[in-house]
Design an enzyme around this catalytic site. Structure first.
Site, short mmCIF file in Angstrom:
data_model
loop_
_atom_site.label_atom_id
_atom_site.label_comp_id
_atom_site.label_asym_id
_atom_site.label_seq_id
_atom_site.Cartn_x
_atom_site.Cartn_y
_atom_site.Cartn_z
N ASP A 16 0.94 -1.21 -0.04
CA ASP A 16 0.03 0.12 0.01
C ASP A 16 0.71 1.21 0.05
O ASP A 16 0.49 2.37 -0.69
CB ASP A 16 -0.92 -0.07 1.09
CG ASP A 16 -1.93 1.16 1.12
OD1 ASP A 16 -1.95 1.93 0.18
OD2 ASP A 16 -2.82 1.03 2.10
N CYS A 240 -4.50 5.37 -1.98
CA CYS A 240 -5.14 4.71 -3.04
C CYS A 240 -4.77 5.52 -4.15
O CYS A 240 -5.21 6.59 -4.36
CB CYS A 240 -6.59 4.43 -2.75
SG CYS A 240 -7.55 3.43 -3.77
#
Length: 289
Positions: A16, A240
């Site tokens: 991530d 994201c």
């Protein structure tokens, strides 16, 4: 978990974190960082993801990263997959744990996986079944569980409907993600309580972003609700790629500092985490918190 004062921290920086960086690091460097994080005492590591390298080039060659690692028996190594193709790659690579999520937001779901929530849930269900048959352990997650950049507040009923669909699939744990960092402590407690009918807090893992500065307060709220599994990212890197401004996972060093100041045990060496953060600063060419 036997000891309620022990907290499992999963390091998601190699996945991530790096997926949101402009610079792509080689598999060799990514493997080196992961091994150093394991040496720092991280009990769980997200080594990467099997996704379309055209959309997320930073995650290319995750299979090679895995081959370069020196796995330790007491560490859980995992990858993120989005679909059956990603699962095929994870199975072929021999990775023991997969994570797969469905967004509670229709708009985010379409941007993240090019699918409606209903379609994404069908795909995810099939992946979980196959992963379990293959002998893997599974985290079944809900993205945007605490709000969506595009749609605003997400009703808790949307989250619980997805979790209810997971129940019969028997995932090993449920992941609740504040993907856009919009959550507040009250929302965290509300969602955990709502999900508790299907999955108790000890089977829930929480993924927090610090986009609006609520990350550690939300961590404390989840702790108070009985959760003992959290994601964090070295140097607070991450976000994201498909949500503007959704940056900043809660930082591993800040997370461990807070947990240990509250009397919890993590087994993580902050000095070694700092060494990895310093190395990342050089690799990424920017200062990290």
């Amino acid at each position: 978990m036997e000891d309620s004062r022990t907290v499992l921290v999963q390091e998601v920086g190699p996945r991530d974190g790096l997926q949101n960086e402009a610079r792509s690091l080689s598999p060799e460097i990514r493997a080196e960082l992961i091994d150093n994080l394991v040496s720092a005492g991280l009990p769980r590591i997200q080594v990467g993801s099997f996704v379309n390298p055209g959309r997320v080039p930073q995650m290319a060659e995750t299979d090679r990263v895995w081959k370069l690692l020196k796995p330790k028996k007491n560490v859980r190594y995992s990858v993120l997959v989005l679909n059956e193709r990603g699962l095929d790659q994870a199975i072929q690579a021999g990775i023991p744990h997969v994570e797969i999520s469905v967004s509670a937001s229709e708009t985010h779901s379409k941007k993240n996986s090019n699918a409606t929530v209903a379609d994404a849930l069908r795909t995810t269900s099939a992946v979980i079944k196959r992963a379990k048959l293959a002998g893997m352990t599974v985290t079944a997650g809900v993205m945007c569980a605490l709000g969506c950049h595009y749609e605003g507040p997400v009703p808790v009923e949307k989250v619980t409907r997805i979790v209810e669909a997971y129940e019969d699939l028997e995932p090993d744990e449920i992941g609740l993600a504040d993907t856009t960092g919009m959550g507040t402590p009250d929302q965290v407690k509300q969602v955990i309580q709502a999900v508790g009918g299907q999955f108790p807090p000890e089977r829930i893992t929480i993924h927090l972003h610090d986009t609006h500065g609520h990350g550690l307060a939300n961590l404390k709220a989840a702790l108070d609700a009985g959760v003992r599994r959290f994601d964090s990212s070295v140097g607070g890197i991450g976000g994201c790629p498909f949500v503007p401004g959704a940056k900043g996972n809660i930082a591993t060093d800040a997370t461990v500092n807070m947990l240990e100041s509250l009397g919890f045990k993590t087994g993580i060496d902050l000095r070694r985490v700092a060494e990895v953060r310093n190395r990342l600063q050089v690799l990424l060419g920017r200062t990290l918190p």
